[in-house]
Design an enzyme around this catalytic site. Structure first.
Site, PDB file in Angstrom:
ATOM      1  N   ASP A  80      -1.806   8.519  41.544  1.00  0.00           N
ATOM      2  CA  ASP A  80      -1.522   7.508  42.569  1.00  0.00           C
ATOM      3  C   ASP A  80      -2.653   7.489  43.609  1.00  0.00           C
ATOM      4  O   ASP A  80      -3.151   8.547  44.009  1.00  0.00           O
ATOM      5  CB  ASP A  80      -0.191   7.901  43.239  1.00  0.00           C
ATOM      6  CG  ASP A  80       0.354   6.853  44.173  1.00  0.00           C
ATOM      7  OD1 ASP A  80       0.087   5.658  43.965  1.00  0.00           O
ATOM      8  OD2 ASP A  80       1.080   7.234  45.128  1.00  0.00           O
ATOM      9  N   HIS A  81      -3.046   6.315  44.053  1.00  0.00           N
ATOM     10  CA  HIS A  81      -4.064   6.163  45.118  1.00  0.00           C
ATOM     11  C   HIS A  81      -5.300   7.029  44.915  1.00  0.00           C
ATOM     12  O   HIS A  81      -5.705   7.760  45.832  1.00  0.00           O
ATOM     13  CB  HIS A  81      -3.455   6.464  46.500  1.00  0.00           C
ATOM     14  CG  HIS A  81      -2.499   5.413  46.950  1.00  0.00           C
ATOM     15  ND1 HIS A  81      -2.899   4.182  47.421  1.00  0.00           N
ATOM     16  CD2 HIS A  81      -1.147   5.403  46.972  1.00  0.00           C
ATOM     17  CE1 HIS A  81      -1.839   3.465  47.728  1.00  0.00           C
ATOM     18  NE2 HIS A  81      -0.758   4.172  47.443  1.00  0.00           N
ATOM     19  N   GLY A 179       5.330   4.847  54.033  1.00  0.00           N
ATOM     20  CA  GLY A 179       6.015   5.668  55.032  1.00  0.00           C
ATOM     21  C   GLY A 179       7.362   5.107  55.444  1.00  0.00           C
ATOM     22  O   GLY A 179       7.772   4.039  54.972  1.00  0.00           O
ATOM     23  N   ALA A 210       7.592   0.726  48.928  1.00  0.00           N
ATOM     24  CA  ALA A 210       8.813  -0.037  48.652  1.00  0.00           C
ATOM     25  C   ALA A 210      10.099   0.724  48.935  1.00  0.00           C
ATOM     26  O   ALA A 210      11.188   0.267  48.593  1.00  0.00           O
ATOM     27  CB  ALA A 210       8.794  -0.494  47.194  1.00  0.00           C
TER      28      ALA A 210
HETATM   29  P1  13P Z   1       6.956   4.586  50.219  1.00  0.00           P
HETATM   30  O1  13P Z   1       6.312   5.296  51.369  1.00  0.00           O
HETATM   31  O2  13P Z   1       7.598   3.316  50.657  1.00  0.00           O
HETATM   32  O3  13P Z   1       7.865   5.443  49.437  1.00  0.00           O
HETATM   33  O4  13P Z   1       5.756   4.139  49.222  1.00  0.00           O
HETATM   34  C1  13P Z   1       5.213   5.077  48.331  1.00  0.00           C
HETATM   35  C2  13P Z   1       3.986   4.588  47.646  1.00  0.00           C
HETATM   36  O5  13P Z   1       3.598   3.440  47.701  1.00  0.00           O
HETATM   37  C3  13P Z   1       3.240   5.587  46.853  1.00  0.00           C
HETATM   38  O6  13P Z   1       2.078   5.051  46.309  1.00  0.00           O
HETATM   39  O1  G3H Z   2       1.274   6.194  48.934  1.00  0.00           O
HETATM   40  C1  G3H Z   2       1.174   7.377  49.256  1.00  0.00           C
HETATM   41  C2  G3H Z   2       2.161   8.359  48.798  1.00  0.00           C
HETATM   42  O2  G3H Z   2       3.318   8.284  49.578  1.00  0.00           O
HETATM   43  C3  G3H Z   2       1.568   9.737  48.721  1.00  0.00           C
HETATM   44  O3  G3H Z   2       1.445  10.345  49.975  1.00  0.00           O
HETATM   45  O4  G3H Z   2      -0.871  11.327  49.985  1.00  0.00           O
HETATM   46  O5  G3H Z   2       0.956  12.270  51.443  1.00  0.00           O
HETATM   47  O6  G3H Z   2       1.006  12.609  48.968  1.00  0.00           O
HETATM   48  P1  G3H Z   2       0.577  11.720  50.110  1.00  0.00           P
HETATM   49 ZN    ZN Z   3       1.158   3.579  47.609  1.00  0.00          ZN
END
Ligand code: 13P
Ligand code: G3H
Ligand code: ZN
Length: 312
Positions: A80-81, A179, A210
């Site tokens: 993710d990201h 968040g 979401a």
């Molecule tokens: P939330 O903070 O809404 O759960 O989003 C999580 C997210 O987009 C992780 O990539």
């Molecule tokens: O979109 C981000 C996720 O909520 C992950 O957050 O980088 O603190 O693990 P984190």
């Molecule tokens: Zn995200």
């Protein structure tokens, strides 16, 4: 069963539902997700942020996730990201079935260049790629309407971006935020924009930020919460309503990212256990209520997203 993101989302697209992408950082979160996906017969995406990789180590996370993927339901293992190209490359080589390259805060040409580079590595390894156009942020950055607009995904640019990069899935910005504080008032998604993007873009669309932010869970977390940091911010916590999620799925969203709802459930359960189970020092007993609450979250999402019983 281990699936690529592309394959999981193609099924969701054909059948008009969305797949939950849940963030994990430890064994208990992972178990809650995979046990529920198996019980609900739902495909699932398990994802780790670069922060999770820093916390637990990619090797440990992958070893646990591979074990989870032995479940009979389709499971994608997703980064993710991804912002650090070294971590993305390592993920592609190590067994993730998809990666996200998030260069959304860079100028268009740089976003395209980085995304193309990742797509090049990934395609050779049979790994899918999610990319992002239009930055998804916290609402505190969106001071006025025009700044807010500037952050949202432009439909024409989204079409060009997918053509220029050949990514497999596209994360878009239509009014959600990461968040537990999504907006000052009731969050509103720009569903017309989503509809327009969906009509112009062929790859499945992804909704970040979401989480629904259940007020009852927030209340539990706030018991004994000190009024600093995260706890202070929870005073104004507000999430994306279920109905907005349903409408977004109707207009083409196929992957939905959830982290905050799991964090809240984990902390609510643990806080209650620490306060009420004062006679034990056994971490297994202390974390059992957290797992129960996280499983409830995942189950509700799978039903809301329409992915229940889609794995046969
Ligand atoms: P939330 O903070 O809404 O759960 O989003 C999580 C997210 O987009 C992780 O990539
Ligand atoms: O979109 C981000 C996720 O909520 C992950 O957050 O980088 O603190 O693990 P984190
Ligand atoms: Zn995200």
């Amino acid at each position: 069963m281990l699936y690529t993101l592309k394959r999981i989302l193609a099924h969701a697209d054909r059948h008009g539902y969305a797949v939950g992408a849940f963030n994990i950082n430890n064994l208990e979160i992972l178990q809650s997700i995979i046990e529920t996906a198996t019980e609900e017969r739902s495909p699932v995406i398990i994802q780790t942020s670069e922060g999770a990789v820093g916390y637990a180590g990619m090797d440990y996370l992958l070893a646990m996730m591979r074990t989870a993927a032995a479940s009979p339901v389709p499971v994608a293992l997703h980064l993710d990201h991804g912002k650090d190209l070294k971590i993305i490359r390592q993920a592609v080589r190590s067994g993730y079935t998809s990666v996200m390259i998030d260069a959304s805060t860079l100028p268009y040409a740089e976003n395209v260049a980085q995304t193309r580079k990742v797509v090049g590595w990934a395609k050779k390894a049979g790994v899918s790629v999610e990319a992002e156009i239009g930055a998804i942020s916290g609402v505190e950055d969106l001071v006025s309407v025009s700044e807010k607009e500037a952050c949202f995904t432009d439909p024409g640019e989204a079409r060009r971006f997918v053509r220029d990069t050949r990514c497999d899935a596209l994360a878009i910005s239509i009014g959600t935020a990461h968040g537990p504080n999504k907006s000052r008032g009731r969050p509103r998604l720009d569903l017309d924009r989503l509809k327009r993007i969906d009509s112009l873009v062929r790859v499945p669309l992804v909704l970040h930020g979401a989480s629904g932010i259940d007020p009852e869970t927030v209340k539990l977390v706030r018991r004994n919460c000190r009024r600093v940091g995260d706890c202070d911010r929870l005073r104004k916590a507000i999430g994306i309503p279920d109905d907005a999620i349903r409408q977004a799925i109707r207009r083409g969203i196929r992957k939905i990212n959830i982290d905050s709802d799991l964090r809240l459930a984990f902390t609510a359960g643990l806080r209650r256990a620490l306060m009420e189970e004062t006679g034990t020092i056994d971490p297994r007993k202390l974390m059992t209520p957290s797992k129960r609450l996280m499983k409830d979250v995942v189950r509700k999402k799978m039903r809301l997203f329409g992915s229940r019983n889609q794995a046969r």
